[in-house]
Design a protein around this motif. Structure first.
Motif, mmCIF file in Angstrom:
data_model
loop_
_atom_site.group_PDB
_atom_site.id
_atom_site.type_symbol
_atom_site.label_atom_id
_atom_site.label_comp_id
_atom_site.label_asym_id
_atom_site.label_seq_id
_atom_site.Cartn_x
_atom_site.Cartn_y
_atom_site.Cartn_z
ATOM 1 N N ALA A 75 0.841 -1.202 0.000
ATOM 2 C CA ALA A 75 0.000 0.000 0.000
ATOM 3 C C ALA A 75 0.872 1.247 0.000
ATOM 4 C CB ALA A 75 -0.930 -0.006 1.212
ATOM 5 N N ALA A 76 0.247 2.372 -0.451
ATOM 6 C CA ALA A 76 0.921 3.672 -0.465
ATOM 7 C C ALA A 76 0.253 4.586 0.546
ATOM 8 C CB ALA A 76 0.845 4.281 -1.859
ATOM 9 N N PRO A 77 0.933 5.646 1.018
ATOM 10 C CA PRO A 77 0.309 6.613 1.920
ATOM 11 C C PRO A 77 -0.896 7.262 1.231
ATOM 12 C CG PRO A 77 2.677 6.893 1.896
ATOM 13 C CD PRO A 77 2.343 5.941 0.798
ATOM 14 N N THR A 78 -1.923 7.545 2.003
ATOM 15 C CA THR A 78 -3.155 8.130 1.467
ATOM 16 C C THR A 78 -3.352 9.527 2.014
ATOM 17 O OG1 THR A 78 -4.447 7.119 3.253
ATOM 18 C CG2 THR A 78 -4.202 5.863 1.203
ATOM 19 N N ASP B 122 10.841 -0.015 -2.074
ATOM 20 C CA ASP B 122 9.707 0.896 -2.121
ATOM 21 C C ASP B 122 8.429 0.139 -2.439
ATOM 22 O OD1 ASP B 122 11.671 2.705 -1.777
ATOM 23 O OD2 ASP B 122 11.423 3.733 -3.703
ATOM 24 N N GLY B 123 7.311 0.669 -1.847
ATOM 25 C CA GLY B 123 5.994 0.179 -2.203
ATOM 26 C C GLY B 123 5.411 0.978 -3.355
ATOM 27 N N PRO B 124 4.134 0.824 -3.642
ATOM 28 C CA PRO B 124 3.503 1.564 -4.739
ATOM 29 C C PRO B 124 3.447 3.057 -4.444
ATOM 30 C CG PRO B 124 1.860 0.363 -3.465
ATOM 31 C CD PRO B 124 3.187 -0.099 -2.963
ATOM 32 N N VAL C 153 5.922 3.992 0.675
ATOM 33 C CA VAL C 153 6.325 3.349 1.928
ATOM 34 C C VAL C 153 7.570 2.514 1.629
ATOM 35 C CG1 VAL C 153 5.661 1.712 3.705
ATOM 36 C CG2 VAL C 153 3.970 3.318 2.808
ATOM 37 N N VAL C 154 8.565 2.556 2.534
ATOM 38 C CA VAL C 154 9.826 1.863 2.324
ATOM 39 C C VAL C 154 10.055 0.884 3.471
ATOM 40 C CG1 VAL C 154 12.310 2.093 1.972
ATOM 41 C CG2 VAL C 154 10.764 3.863 1.126
ATOM 42 N N ASN C 155 10.340 -0.409 3.138
ATOM 43 C CA ASN C 155 10.798 -1.370 4.150
ATOM 44 C C ASN C 155 12.182 -1.894 3.750
ATOM 45 O OD1 ASN C 155 10.398 -3.209 2.112
ATOM 46 N ND2 ASN C 155 8.645 -4.216 3.064
#
Length: 1300
Positions: A949-952, A1038-1040, A1032-1034
């Motif tokens: 998921a990405a930040p909303t 990177d995420g979407p 979002v980064v883990n």
């Protein structure tokens, strides 16, 4: 006798050995009686130590008023004015001192009643400190000989022979060389020579191998054609003869050096019980001279000697007690022969030591009670050499006495020396061979007596007494001296010697016994004295005195010469003598005559004789000036007179200022590698040549590449340890010198520790002891002990422990199953030493591990695995062989059974794991002795996957022209699929609000921690359009992306104008020029200039000027020629003024600046007629050149530059298609690189300026070449730039942006 009045060089100072003539009783005077007495006792005068300057004739110590005679005490000539009571008192003292027979004393009293002639003047010695002039060296030699008793006659006068050079009495020669027996003599006429061999005439002419050197008596025996040198051994004596007598050399014993071979012998192994004493005898072959003995092994390794094992004076090797380690080598005696330079080696001894402890364990060697630990019985000392309790030894006077005591015992005894009834002579005694030998140098009769050595250990002590008797070969008390007499005078020869036993005296004349010589009525022999009365020319001869006892002999020649010679000067005439102010100085006037002349001194032709006050005339004629002053300069004349005539000479005296060091070098302490300067500043007389030199440790200093010697200093660069020492500055002239000394201490790194020793060996500890090295003047602060093991990391050294610099022994804690080797490093303030040599190895026994590996981690490298890693254990924690690791893991909170595997490395990968799941992990160490303790549990995680998921709800708020604020909503944790590292914003500059301005759209980023939902992005470009996305980064990546947000930054203030220049072409005008700002950050509205006049601290009224955007020049008219101006310039946009730049005008003329000076000179030159004419000529020449160029251009139309010039054209150069330039009016050309249009837009041909990076993110801010991102340029159209160049009007705004 007659003293030869020859003096040495006049010095600037010096102490008089005996100056009793300064007293009233000893004052010199002239005898009123014309009668001459012919005593010659002054030839035997002895200057007794202790006669000071203030002495007088009545003193207890004898001075120049007294002289020793043959059995009688005779007063010297300058005592003639002494009172009869003073003379009797002195005679009485001397009678008590020397036991002079009463009859001789009465004879002296009668002689005193008759008076003394002027010939008995004693020679007063002195010590010259000043360098003598060249002409006085010969005279100074005469002085030295006269002080020693010899009388010199000028060589142009007839005289008997005198031996000047001869071989030593015991003459040992090399059999490989020719034999040389020296004999040189002088005389007038020149003497002839002959030899005796074994007391028989040696006929040189009959032996073709023997020859005599020309004008010499030296024998040369040549063996080049064969022959044996041994055939010529014997006793030789040389005779030198002329018509006035014959002189003899010593009896020279010729011996040929011998170096015989060692006898062949087979030596059986020497079997000895451990702890027993042992003597290995050398018995070298008898050589001539005796060989030097030393012991080595058969492999030529020297035998280590100490107080237990040492070599005696006789060459034998003594073991006070034998130990097992003595078997490790063999022992060979070596003899080195001096003349042949050969070394002969005896067959080696082999030792076999019987012991109760067959292992040579190093721990027992260092045991505090080594002997008992090895089962060796302790014994009281006993003497190996000399044997018994007493012995005796005889030594000759003047030789070295060597006493030796070597003792056996367990433990090894210590030796101490004593003298019965007194102390050892500390100035002459020294101990050798580990206190086993006592050497007393230059033995005298006082050194006889009983000495004893005491050998002691803890079991007891024993002594040995040595009775020392001192004998003596003959030595001179009064050696006969040459006697020079005038016809009719009296004299005597004295030959007095001592020895033990008392030597006998034999007189000879011209080499023949005196008894067999023709009788001479004028000669009388009285024991050791020959008395001559009323001598005549026929009395000339050479007398020999031979005194001998059982230990040796002495032979002396002394001639009697009878001369009538008028005075003569022995030095060149009219000499110059330069002396130093305030020093004591002597003017010498060497002369000769027979009868001996009287001498008087005069200054500058004055009639009065110089004597008294600051002047003092000595008996030999020398004039002493006690303290030189400037007024003492002048010409001094000495006049010598006897009954046959007179002679005179002159000395010109110049007084010079002393040489003094007024700034001396100082002691310094320097670190190694630094530079040091030693000062030495000198004052000296300018008429003298000064030389400044340096000594190091009292030796001449070599000035190498690291040193720089200047007139007043010495600089040492890169100071090293070898530079430490005393440095002496020597400032010298031809006459004197001054010295100044300083000590340089060099602080260096310490020397390496040495002699590492392991003791107190235990399973887990050992004591390490070392001997500290030299600290090189900087105290040792710490010691670092390092170790190396040969199993896991051989050759790699690790720090073990650190100890203070005050200790040299420490207990080290050890780990099991390590083969240790230690070394020590010393540390001081300068640095660390080189490591010591390694100690011997010590291995500890094994054990199970006591710890487990550290830094255990579990991390996924892929989304379906987990890699378990740890730091492997080192050699000191392995504790045993085959170190391995038991790895266990299971999912957390599932209570699954443990999975386990044994690993030999330092990592293990667990496969087929769910995404990002926690695991419990344990890693346990194990070796062949067992397992380590139970390990701790560590939590690890399997691999991560990309976030889902990405930040909303991302919101953007513009804060100012360079920053925005962000806000977003968090994502759910189950969508992260790993550990949330951060929220990241990607943003890029889409375009600039300045039309047609190209910008870089490279993405930049800003990172925010995982617990935040808002943040700020800064360092943006003003007046631009931006876009932004968030992710979002883990740990996987990177995420979407979130939805894209757009925003615009407002206009900002510009940067400072570039290249602001202030010029002053004359005294009335100041010109200002500048370039447009590098970053306009909006539309420029103009420039603001503020300036103020100032003079020192006084300020005038500030004036402000506003300019249009396209103006880049301005001129200011000066209100006065003195004040200066300070200008501040800034650019403006609609937002406001930007950064300002400040400059000042050049200095006015009264401050003598180069500009003003040049203006004045220019004004002066411009009014000169020659300058006006030169300018006119130049103008005419330029005009002609312009006409020629115009004609050429009108013919060709275009000037083909590329045919003349190889430089390629730049993109901004206006050009025709054929590559030629058109000439045009520069004032009508638009700004280079820009095109303007009526609508105000800008068409830039080339612009790629770098802007300051405004991004907040740490990554992606720079290009690979290091320039800032966000560059912008005007979009260009090739066709437009080439076709519309002259169709657009010039706008002020466009002109500004064309340069941006």
């Amino acid at each position: 006798m007659r003293w030869l009045a020859a003096r040495g060089a006049a010095g600037d100072s010096g102490e008089v050995a005996a100056t009793a003539a300064d007293s009233t009783d000893c004052a010199p005077s002239r005898s009123p009686s014309p009668r001459r007495l012919n005593w010659r006792e002054a030839s035997h005068s002895s200057l007794i130590p202790g006669t000071g300057r203030g002495g007088n004739c009545t003193g207890r110590l004898i001075d120049l008023c007294a002289a020793w005679g043959p059995g009688a005490f005779l007063p010297s000539a300058h005592c003639r004015r002494a009172t009869p009571g003073a003379v009797r008192k002195r005679l009485k003292e001397v009678e008590e001192l020397s036991s002079i027979p009463k009859a001789h004393v009465e004879q002296l009293e009668r002689a005193r009643a008759r008076g003394l002639g002027s010939r008995e003047r004693g020679l007063v010695p002195r010590m010259a400190r000043q360098q003598p002039p060249p002409w006085v060296h010969a005279a100074f030699l005469l002085l030295l000989l006269s002080l020693g008793g010899a009388i010199e006659i000028p060589m142009d006068l007839t005289q008997p022979p005198t031996i000047t050079k001869q071989s030593v009495k015991d003459h040992i020669v090399d059999p490989r060389d020719n034999i040389l027996i020296e004999c040189e003599a002088k005389g007038n006429p020149a003497p002839s020579f002959h030899w005796t061999r074994n007391s028989r005439f040696f006929n040189i002419a009959k032996d073709p191998r023997v020859s005599m050197r020309r004008r010499s008596g030296t024998l040369v025996i040549d063996f080049r054609s064969g022959g044996r040198p041994e055939e010529y051994e014997g006793e030789y004596q040389c005779f030198a003869r002329n018509k006035f007598g014959t002189a003899l050399s010593n009896r020279i014993r010729l011996q040929v050096s011998k170096s015989p071979l060692w006898p062949k012998e087979n030596l059986d192994p020497v079997v000895v019980q451990e702890g027993a004493p042992l003597t290995l005898q050398c018995n070298p072959p008898p050589g001539l001279p005796s060989p030097v003995i030393f012991w080595m092994s058969s492999s030529m390794e020297p035998i280590t000697q100490d107080k237990r094992v040492s070599q005696g004076h006789n060459g034998d090797l003594y073991f006070s007690n034998v130990m097992l380690q003595d078997m490790q080598t063999d022992y060979s005696c070596n003899a080195r022969f001096h003349f042949t330079h050969t070394i002969q080696q005896k067959n080696p001894f082999t030792l076999k030591v019987l012991t109760n402890h067959p292992y040579n364990d190093s721990s027992l060697r260092n045991h505090p009670d080594m002997y008992s630990a090895r089962g060796v019985a302790e014994r009281t000392p006993s003497f190996m050499y000399p044997q018994g309790t007493s012995s005796s030894q005889m030594v000759l006077r003047g030789m070295d006495l060597l006493l030796e005591c070597i003792a056996s015992g367990v433990p090894t005894p210590d030796i101490a020396w004593y003298k019965k009834g007194g102390d050892l002579p500390s100035d002459k005694a020294k101990f050798e061979n580990f206190n086993k030998a006592l050497r007393i140098t230059n033995v005298s009769e006082e050194d006889s007596g009983e000495y004893f050595c005491l050998a002691s250990n803890k079991m007891g002590s024993i002594r040995h007494t040595i009775s020392v008797r001192v004998k003596a070969a003959p030595y001179w008390l009064d050696e006969p001296k040459n006697l020079i007499l005038a016809p009719g005078e009296d004299g005597r020869l004295v030959c007095r010697a001592n020895g033990n036993p008392k030597p006998t005296v034999q007189w000879m004349v011209n080499g023949e016994p005196l008894q067999s010589a023709p009788p001479n009525p004028n000669r009388e022999v009285a024991g050791d004295t020959i008395i001559f009365r009323d001598t005549q020319i026929s009395s000339r001869a050479v007398y020999q005195c031979n005194t001998s006892n059982e230990h040796g002999y002495l032979l002396a020649n002394a001639f009697v010469s009878v001369l009538d010679v008028p005075p003569r000067m022995l030095s060149p005439r009219n000499q110059l003598m330069r002396v130093i102010l305030y020093n004591r100085t002597r003017l010498d006037c060497p002369f000769f005559g027979s009868p001996i002349p009287t001498l008087r001194w005069f200054k500058n032709g004055q009639g009065s004789n110089l004597d008294g006050g600051n002047y003092h005339v000595y008996e030999n004629g020398s004039l002493e000036i006690k303290m030189i002053r400037k007024e003492d300069q002048g010409i001094y004349t000495c006049v010598a007179t006897n009954i046959l005539g007179k002679a005179e000479n002159q000395v010109r005296l110049e007084v010079k200022d002393p040489t003094r060091i007024f700034r001396m070098p100082e002691d310094q302490v320097a670190k190694r590698g630094t530079a040091v300067q030693l000062e030495c500043r000198v004052k000296h007389d300018p008429s003298l040549r000064l030389t400044v030199s340096w000594l190091k440790d009292d030796e001449p200093l070599y000035i190498g590449n690291r040193m720089k010697k200047e007139d007043d200093s010495l600089t040492i660069f890169g100071v090293a340890e070898r530079d430490q020492g005393s440095y002496t500055c020597v400032a010298s002239t031809e006459l004197d010198q001054d010295l100044a000394k300083a000590y340089l201490t060099v602080l260096g790194r310490p020397d390496r520790p040495r002699d590492l020793e392991l003791t107190d060996l235990a399973e887990r500890s050992v004591r390490l002891t070392w001997i500290p090295g030299d600290d090189n003047n900087s105290p040792i602060t710490d010691y670092i002990v390092q170790f190396e093991e040969d199993q896991f990391q051989p050759g790699v050294w690790h720090d073990h422990s650190k100890f203070p610099g005050s200790v040299n022994s420490a207990v080290l804690q050890l780990s099991p199953y390590v083969n240790y080797q230690f070394r020590v490093i010393a540390i001081n303030e300068v640095g660390s030493s080189h490591p010591s040599l390694p100690s011997e190895r010590y291995r500890t026994s094994g054990a199970p591990p006591e710890s487990n590996p550290s830094d255990v981690k579990g991390e996924g490298t892929r989304k379906n695995n987990m890699e378990i890693t740890w730091t492997p254990m080192n050699a000191t924690s392995a504790f045993g062989p085959n170190l391995r690791y038991i790895v266990k893991w299971r999912r957390r909170e599932t209570r699954e059974t443990w999975n386990n595997v044994t690993v030999w490395g330092s990592r293990y990968v667990v496969g087929q794991t769910p995404v990002y799941v926690p695991y419990e992990i344990r890693v346990q160490a194990e070796n062949d002795f067992g397992k380590g303790p139970e390990p701790d549990t560590v939590i690890g995680y399997s691999g991560e996957d990309y976030p889902r998921a990405a930040p909303t709800d991302v919101k953007v708020r513009v804060m100012n022209s360079t920053a925005i604020g962000l806000q977003w909503n968090r994502v759910y944790s189950d969508t992260v699929q790993g550990q949330l590292r951060e929220y990241r914003a990607y943003y890029w500059r889409e375009s600039s609000l300045l039309k047609n301005l190209w910008v870089s759209q490279k993405r930049q980023q800003a990172s925010f921690s995982s617990d935040r939902t808002r943040g700020v992005v800064g360092r943006l470009f003003p007046y631009s359009n931006y876009k932004l996305e968030m992710v979002v980064v883990n740990g996987r990546g990177d995420g979407p992306r979130s939805e894209t947000k757009e925003f615009t930054t407002p206009e900002g203030v510009p940067s400072a104008p570039r290249r602001f220049r202030v010029r002053q072409p004359n005294l009335e005008t100041i010109n200002l020029e500048w370039d447009h700002p590098e970053h306009p950050n909006g539309i420029l509205t103009g420039y603001t200039l503020k300036y103020v006049a100032f003079n020192g601290t006084k300020l005038g009224k500030q004036i402000a000027e506003n300019f249009s955007p396209n103006q880049t020049k301005f001129s200011v008219q000066r209100s006065d020629p003195v004040s200066r101006y300070r200008f501040t310039l800034s650019a403006r946009t609609q937002v406001g003024s930007g950064e300002a730049v400040t400059e000042e005008s050049p200095a006015p003329p009264n401050e003598a600046t180069p500009t003003a000076a040049y203006t004045n000179n220019q004004a002066d030159i411009a009014t000169q007629g020659w300058f006006i004419g030169l300018m006119c000529a130049i103008a005419l020449l330029v005009l002609i050149l312009l006409i020629v160029c115009f004609i050429k251009r009108s013919r060709g139309g275009k000037y083909p530059v590329r045919e003349k010039k190889d430089v390629p054209l730049g993109p901004e150069d206006p050009k025709e298609e054929d590559g030629s330039f058109d000439y045009s009016d520069e004032d009508n050309k638009p700004l280079q690189g820009s095109q303007t249009s009526l609508d105000g837009t800008i068409k830039q041909q080339e612009s790629d300026d770098s802007l300051v990076d405004y991004g907040e993110g740490g990554e992606g801010q720079f290009n690979e070449d290091g320039s800032f991102i966000g560059q912008y340029t005007v979009k260009k159209d090739k066709e437009e730039t080439e076709g519309n160049e002259s169709s657009e009007a010039t706008s002020p705004v466009n002109a500004i942006y064309s340069l941006a």
